[in-house]
Design a protein around this motif. Sequence first.
Motif, PDB file in Angstrom:
ATOM      1  N   SER A  95       0.855  -1.171   0.000  1.00 30.00           N
ATOM      2  CA  SER A  95       0.000   0.000   0.000  1.00 30.00           C
ATOM      3  C   SER A  95       0.894   1.225   0.000  1.00 30.00           C
ATOM      4  N   TYR A  96       1.024   1.810  -1.161  1.00 29.05           N
ATOM      5  CA  TYR A  96       1.919   2.940  -1.322  1.00 29.05           C
ATOM      6  C   TYR A  96       1.102   4.200  -1.568  1.00 29.05           C
ATOM      7  N   LYS A  97       1.214   5.160  -0.665  1.00 32.01           N
ATOM      8  CA  LYS A  97       0.550   6.432  -0.875  1.00 32.01           C
ATOM      9  C   LYS A  97       1.183   7.132  -2.065  1.00 32.01           C
ATOM     10  N   VAL A  98       0.330   7.673  -2.932  1.00 29.72           N
ATOM     11  CA  VAL A  98       0.792   8.258  -4.184  1.00 29.72           C
ATOM     12  C   VAL A  98       0.933   9.760  -4.022  1.00 29.72           C
ATOM     13  N   GLN A  99       2.083  10.284  -4.391  1.00 25.97           N
ATOM     14  CA  GLN A  99       2.294  11.721  -4.384  1.00 25.97           C
ATOM     15  C   GLN A  99       2.011  12.260  -5.776  1.00 25.97           C
ATOM     16  N   ALA A 100       0.855  12.894  -5.919  1.00 27.08           N
ATOM     17  CA  ALA A 100       0.462  13.433  -7.217  1.00 27.08           C
ATOM     18  C   ALA A 100      -0.134  14.807  -7.004  1.00 27.08           C
ATOM     19  N   SER A 101      -0.146  15.603  -8.068  1.00 25.15           N
ATOM     20  CA  SER A 101      -0.510  17.005  -7.927  1.00 25.15           C
ATOM     21  C   SER A 101      -1.939  17.206  -7.473  1.00 25.15           C
ATOM     22  N   HIS A 102      -2.829  16.232  -7.755  1.00 23.95           N
ATOM     23  CA  HIS A 102      -4.237  16.471  -7.476  1.00 23.95           C
ATOM     24  C   HIS A 102      -4.690  15.965  -6.122  1.00 23.95           C
ATOM     25  N   ILE A 103      -3.837  15.305  -5.368  1.00 23.89           N
ATOM     26  CA  ILE A 103      -4.309  14.595  -4.185  1.00 23.89           C
ATOM     27  C   ILE A 103      -4.900  15.547  -3.149  1.00 23.89           C
ATOM     28  N   LEU A 104      -4.254  16.662  -2.879  1.00 21.45           N
ATOM     29  CA  LEU A 104      -4.702  17.556  -1.827  1.00 21.45           C
ATOM     30  C   LEU A 104      -5.502  18.734  -2.356  1.00 21.45           C
ATOM     31  N   ILE A 105      -5.926  18.698  -3.608  1.00 20.32           N
ATOM     32  CA  ILE A 105      -6.722  19.786  -4.166  1.00 20.32           C
ATOM     33  C   ILE A 105      -8.131  19.697  -3.630  1.00 20.32           C
ATOM     34  N   ILE A 133     -16.476  13.822   1.930  1.00 24.48           N
ATOM     35  CA  ILE A 133     -17.548  14.788   1.652  1.00 24.48           C
ATOM     36  C   ILE A 133     -17.416  16.000   2.573  1.00 24.48           C
ATOM     37  N   ASP A 134     -16.194  16.476   2.737  1.00 24.47           N
ATOM     38  CA  ASP A 134     -15.942  17.589   3.648  1.00 24.47           C
ATOM     39  C   ASP A 134     -15.261  18.766   2.973  1.00 24.47           C
ATOM     40  N   GLY A 135     -15.150  18.727   1.632  1.00 25.41           N
ATOM     41  CA  GLY A 135     -14.528  19.821   0.910  1.00 25.41           C
ATOM     42  C   GLY A 135     -13.056  19.637   0.642  1.00 25.41           C
ATOM     43  N   ASN A 136     -12.443  18.606   1.194  1.00 27.58           N
ATOM     44  CA  ASN A 136     -11.022  18.364   0.975  1.00 27.58           C
ATOM     45  C   ASN A 136     -10.749  17.512  -0.257  1.00 27.58           C
ATOM     46  N   GLY A 137     -11.787  17.130  -0.973  1.00 25.91           N
ATOM     47  CA  GLY A 137     -11.592  16.369  -2.197  1.00 25.91           C
ATOM     48  C   GLY A 137     -11.172  14.935  -1.939  1.00 25.91           C
ATOM     49  N   TRP A 138     -10.471  14.360  -2.896  1.00 24.38           N
ATOM     50  CA  TRP A 138     -10.062  12.959  -2.833  1.00 24.38           C
ATOM     51  C   TRP A 138      -8.691  12.834  -2.189  1.00 24.38           C
TER      52      TRP A 138
END
Length: 568
Positions: free
Chosen positions: A50-60, A256-261
Amino acid sequence: MKLVGFVSVFVVFVLFGFGQLSGETSIIEGITNIPGEKHDGIAGEDLDGSYKVQASHILIPSIDANLLSDPDDPTSGNVNPFTGESLPVKEKNEGDPADGEILWSTDILVSSVKAGSGQDFDVDEQTHYLFVTVDTDHSTQDSVIVYISKDGGLTWNIFLNSYNYDGRIENPKVRVARDENGDLWICSMAIWVESPDERKLYMRRVKIDSTQNYWELVADTVFYYDMDADIGDSAYVYVTYVPDTSNSVYAARNHIDGNGWTDHTLIFLDPETDPEPAIAAGVDGQVGVVFIDQRFANDHEEIRFKRSTNHGASWISSQQVSNNSAQFSLSYPDIAFARQSSNNPGWIVATFGGTSNGDNIAYYYSQDAGASWTYGGPIGQSSNDENMPSLRSTKIYGSVTLAYNLDPGDSTMFSWSSYSDPSSFTAPVKVNDYDATGYWPPTAGWLHNGFNWFSAVLYTAWREGYKTYLDWFNNTGVAEENLEDNVRFISVTGTYANPGIVYRVITPGRVKITLHDVSGRLISKLVDGEKRSGSYTVELDNGLSSGVYFVKMYSQDGTFARKVNVLQ
């Protein structure tokens, strides 16, 4: 679904109560593997983690739809609102319509639009509102429409319409979920295709009262995906997806709190085949993903399963579920977990291609939330091709509906299994009246008709103008509470302990009267034969347990239903 550019029609059917499958030796798992044998599973070592992915959209975070140049198109103005990058304009690529179209029969019309690549539906367990989604196949623009029914499927209205003005939309899905305040959100997801290299997975979530409306980018390049959601307040919405650039399997979640995916996780690295992952949420944070793997098996495909026990925050090493020693080709895996059930049962199904009977469907079941799986056997085992299964469990009791395609005949088949005995499915029966598409699976599910929960199947009928129709068990055209016509033709007599039925025949012909329990299962056939005009009486079985039952009458005068209360 992966096959796109085709137009379609959808119908929802609900049926109940057919005989159990016999415990025959499987032609799929091999002669040494009989129903009931457990597979311990093979945990991945080197490449399974289980590898967390560092991508530009994760914290948008979420993007308020009102801030877009067009609130209904996340790529409006040819700009990606999450990155500000320009999007290439792509010429429309329409699919060819099916040949040999004929008119459809009379059912409840949900949508008259032509569809493009799939269908889905969901139900809210509190309000019982139904939501159906379909993507259109237009010559000018693609759209994904979400319809709502507030009366158990009798009438429908458009709830939400989203567009891609300069490209296509593929694989529409919908789930309902409630945030930490208990507010209901409708979550519509699909792939926005701008070019072969621009396949962005978006979710649009809208509050039930339409006061809030957000777009959320799930992933930048997606070839295939599936979604599900928790039940109850403070729910997560889950997604599993395969990037357009590899076969690796990913998962993410949205609170569903506004922090996205968030928590994008590589849960399985390149299975060296098309994985076709499916995801299902259970209870108490249980989430499971089923997919096809060839990397561990080397020379053939196997079904693997990955699970989380903390709402997708982290994932346990995968396990092999199947024992495909005969090296059949695998496709269309699906998974469902029972909801609100003490033994946390689950089911997995998949198509095994190339058997001696053509395509066959086999199922596996778990009674410990996916910690271990037991081979249940094949479903159907006809001489025809049985493929493209779909599973969905009810959100209240946990029993599961199964639907799949059978060819030749373009049949949509139905079966179901109880959460109290997940080891067997009922004998499959055909539920569609007209030819179903073989381009993508039907959609299994549930609905509430005002009395109880009933199995439902949504499928695409290719021979009719690609419209969406609805039907379900006890959909008689007259509600049981609407007593005027019902009382005219069928009424209850006697005492609560020994009730009887008086029925009236105006038009001579065949009359069929059946008795069902509150779950819709067939208890007995009370009448089945030719009748002249007149009034008749039939006694119910005096051995019935206390409870609520339904009597359905089919005659030349129409179809009628009455509720019967039995008190012993």
